[in-house]
Write an enzyme that holds these catalytic residues in place. Structure first.
Site, mmCIF file in Angstrom:
data_model
loop_
_atom_site.group_PDB
_atom_site.id
_atom_site.type_symbol
_atom_site.label_atom_id
_atom_site.label_comp_id
_atom_site.label_asym_id
_atom_site.label_seq_id
_atom_site.Cartn_x
_atom_site.Cartn_y
_atom_site.Cartn_z
ATOM 1 N N PRO A 22 0.846 -1.207 0.000
ATOM 2 C CA PRO A 22 0.000 0.000 0.000
ATOM 3 C C PRO A 22 0.880 1.257 0.000
ATOM 4 C CG PRO A 22 -0.791 -1.574 1.621
ATOM 5 C CD PRO A 22 0.538 -2.089 1.118
ATOM 6 N N GLU A 23 0.591 2.144 -0.932
ATOM 7 C CA GLU A 23 1.357 3.385 -1.060
ATOM 8 C C GLU A 23 0.509 4.535 -0.507
ATOM 9 O OE1 GLU A 23 4.354 3.637 -2.478
ATOM 10 O OE2 GLU A 23 4.609 1.806 -3.656
#
Ligand SMILES: [Zn+2]
Length: 293
Positions: free
Chosen positions: A2-3
């Site tokens: 997850p960014e």
């Protein structure tokens, strides 16, 4: 992993679900995922209500009425899923079937029981964590002291962007973009996409890039982050559970993971190279390596 846009998607979803509601109990099957003293948990977590859900870089900050904050890092495979008693639901983070399946499941590390439903912290690879800290101490933790400015804040102007890059003028641009101390939360996908859009080779030295291209890079970096947030990151709403087709982080990528395919601008075959220790996607024609201006 997850960014920033995915973590922002989690923040927005939980902001709609959690504030004003009380945590009634907690369970965890893995100490590293929930490394908190039981006395502190009883005193400051159970019975606390959620004030707000904030984000700094890729860290989520669930602020509680007890002046404690549940600092949460999703790391490689973390996701947060809320299932409400009245049927409301929200899930986002790393895209797996757990976003939509029955919970708890094998990937559930922490379960927070609330007056209106249950919040599941799922994390297959167990690198993520939820730490209970006094809210006043949060700005002093090592990570918060070191992390650079938020790219989506209004204060992050072109002048700030350029000044941050020029803290490392002799380094290659991709390494600088990925350095969390320079700018917060820029991951591999967003570095590759914005460099492609600005026609900058990822191995260019910062000081060798023209002002014109830096301005385009600034604009494109913000655009790709905002586009990804607009698309909702990876959530239970866009998770596709059919024929092994999983929800993906960036279905609109122009270069990322498109090696071997034609460049959308010029038709040249996209290459995957290694830059700053990371798999890096470029169009060798659009993104020329120029040394010295
Ligand atoms: Zn091209």
């Amino acid at each position: 992993m997850p960014e920033l846009p995915e973590v922002e998607t989690v923040r927005r979803g939980l902001s709609d679900m959690l504030p004003g509601h009380t945590i009634t109990d907690v369970s965890s099957d893995w100490t590293k995922s929930f490394p908190n003293d039981i006395g502190v948990v009883r005193k400051y977590l159970i019975g606390a209500s959620v004030l707000q859900v904030n984000r700094r870089a890729k860290v989520l900050l669930i602020e509680l009425s007890t002046n404690y904050t549940l600092v949460t890092h999703l790391k490689m495979t973390g996701q947060l899923v809320f299932r409400g008693k009245s049927g409301e639901h929200f899930g986002a983070g790393h895209p797996t079937h757990s976003l939509v399946g029955d919970l708890p499941d094998k990937s559930t590390r922490v379960t927070l029981f609330m007056d209106h439903g249950t919040l599941f912290f799922n994390d297959q690879r167990k690198f993520g964590w939820m730490k209970l800290l006094p809210t006043a101490e949060v700005p002093n933790i090592d990570f918060m002291q070191k992390v650079g400015p938020e790219p989506l804040e209004p204060a992050f102007t072109y002048a700030v962007f350029k000044a941050r890059l020029f803290t490392r003028p002799n380094s290659i641009i991709k390494a600088v973009l990925l350095d969390q101390a320079v700018i917060a939360g820029i991951g591999n996908i967003y570095a590759d996409e914005s460099l492609f859009a600005a026609k900058i080779h990822p191995e260019m030295r910062v000081s060798d890039i023209s002002e014109l291209k830096l301005k385009v890079l600034y604009r494109e970096l913000l655009a790709v982050l905002l586009l990804s947030i607009e698309k909702g990151g990876s959530t239970d709403k866009n998770y596709v559970n059919a024929e092994g087709k999983k929800g993906s982080y960036l279905t609109f990528a122009k270069v990322f993971r498109r090696e071997g395919k034609p460049c959308v601008v010029c038709g040249t075959t996209i290459l995957k190279i290694r830059v700053a220790g990371r798999g890096t996607h470029i169009c060798p024609k659009c993104q020329r390596l120029i040394k010295g201006k």
